[in-house]
Design an enzyme around this catalytic site. Structure first.
Site, PDB file in Angstrom:
ATOM      1  N   ARG A  22      15.411 -28.149 -14.978  1.00 16.29           N
ATOM      2  CA  ARG A  22      14.039 -28.396 -15.427  1.00 16.29           C
ATOM      3  C   ARG A  22      13.644 -27.230 -16.315  1.00 16.29           C
ATOM      4  O   ARG A  22      13.482 -26.102 -15.845  1.00 16.29           O
ATOM      5  CB  ARG A  22      13.117 -28.506 -14.213  1.00 16.29           C
ATOM      6  CG  ARG A  22      11.667 -28.770 -14.539  1.00 16.29           C
ATOM      7  CD  ARG A  22      11.450 -30.224 -14.890  1.00 16.29           C
ATOM      8  NE  ARG A  22      10.020 -30.515 -14.894  1.00 16.29           N
ATOM      9  CZ  ARG A  22       9.397 -31.082 -15.913  1.00 16.29           C
ATOM     10  NH1 ARG A  22      10.078 -31.446 -16.975  1.00 16.29           N
ATOM     11  NH2 ARG A  22       8.108 -31.313 -15.851  1.00 16.29           N
ATOM     12  N   ARG A  27      14.495 -22.417 -18.074  1.00 22.84           N
ATOM     13  CA  ARG A  27      15.129 -22.220 -19.387  1.00 22.84           C
ATOM     14  C   ARG A  27      15.088 -20.755 -19.835  1.00 22.84           C
ATOM     15  O   ARG A  27      16.074 -20.221 -20.318  1.00 22.84           O
ATOM     16  CB  ARG A  27      14.484 -23.089 -20.453  1.00 22.84           C
ATOM     17  CG  ARG A  27      15.159 -22.890 -21.826  1.00 22.84           C
ATOM     18  CD  ARG A  27      14.551 -23.677 -22.949  1.00 22.84           C
ATOM     19  NE  ARG A  27      14.481 -25.093 -22.742  1.00 22.84           N
ATOM     20  CZ  ARG A  27      15.493 -25.947 -22.911  1.00 22.84           C
ATOM     21  NH1 ARG A  27      16.657 -25.496 -23.281  1.00 22.84           N
ATOM     22  NH2 ARG A  27      15.332 -27.230 -22.696  1.00 22.84           N
ATOM     23  N   GLU A  88      19.317 -37.959 -14.330  1.00 23.37           N
ATOM     24  CA  GLU A  88      20.548 -37.197 -14.535  1.00 23.37           C
ATOM     25  C   GLU A  88      21.278 -37.010 -13.217  1.00 23.37           C
ATOM     26  O   GLU A  88      22.496 -37.173 -13.132  1.00 23.37           O
ATOM     27  CB  GLU A  88      20.244 -35.807 -15.110  1.00 23.37           C
ATOM     28  CG  GLU A  88      19.905 -35.747 -16.550  1.00 23.37           C
ATOM     29  CD  GLU A  88      19.584 -34.321 -17.002  1.00 23.37           C
ATOM     30  OE1 GLU A  88      19.872 -33.346 -16.266  1.00 23.37           O
ATOM     31  OE2 GLU A  88      19.034 -34.190 -18.105  1.00 23.37           O
TER      32      GLU A  88
END
Length: 162
Positions: A22, A27, A88
């Protein structure tokens, strides 16, 4: 057999690793460091930052999942907010069963039991999903979370305050 030799003998793998995460949670912290380490070791992965503008992400992501020998699933506090992440994960668990992929869960600032039992932010996310998505879809996400969270993985605690 070593990782390199098993990779070379399997023609269906186009990537060594796929990372499911996520973005808003990881990130700019864990995933950036993971990608840097993969680059340093010349390990191949789908680099989302290098995709051409206008590329449809969904189909490309699912293709990359199927073409990756190892999948690292970075569970974070808001992972279950994303229906794309959950889709996913369903694909990852299916590929693990069908193709023998290696799946490594990483718990980034979230307890594995919260993922497995859908507690805390996971419980809140699923309450919203149940209002917006059909029952079968939500149930497939729940099963994938339980399945993946029962695999051996790593627990990483992040503390922004040091």
């Amino acid at each position: 057999m070593s990782f390199q030799s098993s990779h070379a003998s399997c023609k269906s793998w186009n990537y060594d690793i796929f990372v499911s995460f996520r973005g808003v949670d990881t990130r700019n912290t864990f995933v950036d460091h993971l990608y840097a380490a993969l680059d340093q070791r010349r390990i191949t992965y789908l680099n989302l930052d290098k995709l051409p503008q206008g590329e449809l992400m969904g189909p490309l992501l699912f293709k990359a999942i199927k073409e990756s020998q190892i999948v690292i699933v970075v569970f974070s506090k808001n992972y279950a907010d994303s229906f794309l992440c959950l889709n996913e994960l369903v694909s990852v668990t299916e590929c693990m069963e069908e193709k023998g992929q290696i799946v490594i869960p990483v718990y980034y600032d979230v307890d594995a039991s919260y993922v497995r039992n859908q507690k805390g932010t996971y419980e809140e996310s699923f309450a919203r999903h149940e209002l917006l998505h059909n029952k079968d879809k939500v149930e497939s996400w729940r099963k994938a979370l339980v399945y993946a969270s029962n695999l051996c993985g790593w627990d990483l605690k992040y503390n922004a305050n040091g």
